[in-house]
Design an enzyme around this catalytic site. Structure first.
Site, PDB file in Angstrom:
ATOM      1  N   TYR A  71       0.837  -1.212   0.000  1.00 10.94           N
ATOM      2  CA  TYR A  71       0.000   0.000   0.000  1.00 10.94           C
ATOM      3  C   TYR A  71       0.871   1.261   0.000  1.00 10.94           C
ATOM      4  CZ  TYR A  71      -3.931  -3.078   1.296  1.00 10.94           C
ATOM      5  OH  TYR A  71      -4.885  -4.054   1.329  1.00 10.94           O
ATOM      6  N   HIS A 135      -0.285 -11.934   1.012  1.00 13.27           N
ATOM      7  CA  HIS A 135      -0.923 -11.206  -0.087  1.00 13.27           C
ATOM      8  C   HIS A 135      -0.770 -12.037  -1.362  1.00 13.27           C
ATOM      9  CE1 HIS A 135      -1.647  -6.545  -0.261  1.00 13.27           C
ATOM     10  NE2 HIS A 135      -2.706  -7.215  -0.609  1.00 13.27           N
TER      11      HIS A 135
END
Length: 270
Positions: A71, A135
Site C-alpha cells: 500500500y 498477499h
C-alpha cells in the site's frame, strides 16, 4: 439522536484471542493512488486529514486497521500517526507483495517473509503485529504448499512478533487450505461476488477468522433504485456467522460515519 458506534459490537477474531470491530479501516488510500481499482479518483490525505480519519474511526468504535507493504507509504505513515495508541488498535498487515515504481512483484520465500515482517515492525513502530496475511498473487495452493511463507509466519508467531497469521487469497481451495493451519482468511465476499462462501462456512464451523475485502465491491455495488447498497451489502455479510469484520477503505468522513451507522443497525437488527 445519538451517534451509532461499534464499541459494544466487537467480536472474536476466530480463536486468536483478539476482539475486533465488525468494520475495519483499510488504509491503501493513505499510501497509494496508482493501480487501485476504485470508480473515482482520489487524493491521498495529508497527515492532518489522515489523523482526523483515524481519530474518527476510533471514536466510532473501529479498532481494526488494515495495511500492507504493497500500500505504498501506508505503513510508514501509520507508525507516527498511531504513536501512543498501540493498545487501542488491532493491526493487520501483509507479506508477499511489493509495490514499486507502479508495479507489483511477489516474493513468498521464507527469507523475504522474515525481512518483510521485520520491516513492517519498524515502519509501524511496534514490537508485534496482531495479524499478518499472505498477499496472494492468485496461485494460492502453490504459495501455501511450496514457498515456505506459512512456515516462516508460524515461526514468527512462536517468537511473539506476530499474534496471528493467515492468507488473503483468490480461490476457495486456497482459503480452505490456509485455514487448516492458519488463523484467518481474507476473502472477497459482496453483493456481486459470493464464490468464496465455502471458506466462510469452514471458518464458522472450525473457529477460524474471516476478514472480508471488497465488502462494498470497491464502491461498485449495483442494486435496484431506492436500495441502500451499503445496507444491502452489510445485511449479506453479517448474516454469515463466519464473518469477523469487513474492511472498508474510505477516506471520506461522511462515508465512514454512514458505514458505521448502517453496520450497527444491521447487526442490532434495527
Amino acid at each position: 439522536m445519538t451517534l451509532a458506534t461499534l464499541h459494544d459490537l466487537h467480536r472474536p477474531l476466530g480463536s486468536t484471542g483478539l476482539s475486533v470491530s465488525p468494520l475495519g479501516l483499510g488504509t491503501v488510500k493513505l499510501g497509494r493512488d496508482q493501480g487501485v481499482k476504485y470508480p473515482n479518483g482520489f487524493t491521498i490525505p495529508d497527515d492532518g486529514q489522515a489523523r482526523q480519519l483515524l481519530d474518527q474511526a476510533r471514536q466510532l468504535g473501529i479498532n481494526l486497521i488494515d495495511t500492507a507493504p504493497a500500500y505504498g507509504t501506508s505503513e510508514t505513515r501509520l507508525g507516527p500517526l498511531l504513536r501512543g495508541q498501540r493498545q487501542e488498535w488491532v493491526i493487520v498487515s501483509k507479506v508477499g507483495e511489493e509495490f514499486e515504481a507502479g508495479q507489483s512483484r511477489f516474493d513468498f520465500s521464507a527469507e523475504h517473509t522474515r525481512f518483510s515482517v521485520e520491516r513492517s515492525l519498524q515502519r509501524l513502530e511496534t514490537d508485534y503485529i496482531d495479524l499478518v496475511l499472505v498477499h496472494s498473487d492468485g496461485n494460492d495452493l502453490h504459495i501455501l504448499e511450496h514457498t515456505g511463507v506459512y512456515e516462516a509466519l508460524a515461526r514468527l508467531k512462536e517468537q511473539g512478533k506476530v499474534r496471528g497469521f493467515g492468507f488473503s487469497g483468490k480461490t476457495v481451495e486456497g482459503g480452505l487450505r490456509a485455514l487448516e493451519t492458519g488463523d484467518c482468511a481474507m476473502v472477497t465476499y459482496n453483493l456481486n461476488e459470493q464464490g468464496e462462501r465455502p471458506v466462510l462456512d469452514y471458518a464458522a464451523s472450525h473457529g477460524k477468522a474471516i476478514l472480508v475485502k471488497k465488502a462494498l465491491a470497491s464502491g461498485h455495488a449495483c442494486l435496484s433504485p431506492g436500495t441502500d447498497p451499503v445496507r444491502a451489502s452489510f445485511e449479506l455479510l453479517f448474516a454469515h456467522p463466519g464473518v469477523a469484520s469487513a474492511i472498508v477503505g474510505t477516506i471520506n468522513p461522511l462515508h465512514l460515519a454512514h458505514n458505521v451507522t448502517t453496520a450497527a443497525a444491521v447487526i442490532r437488527g434495527s
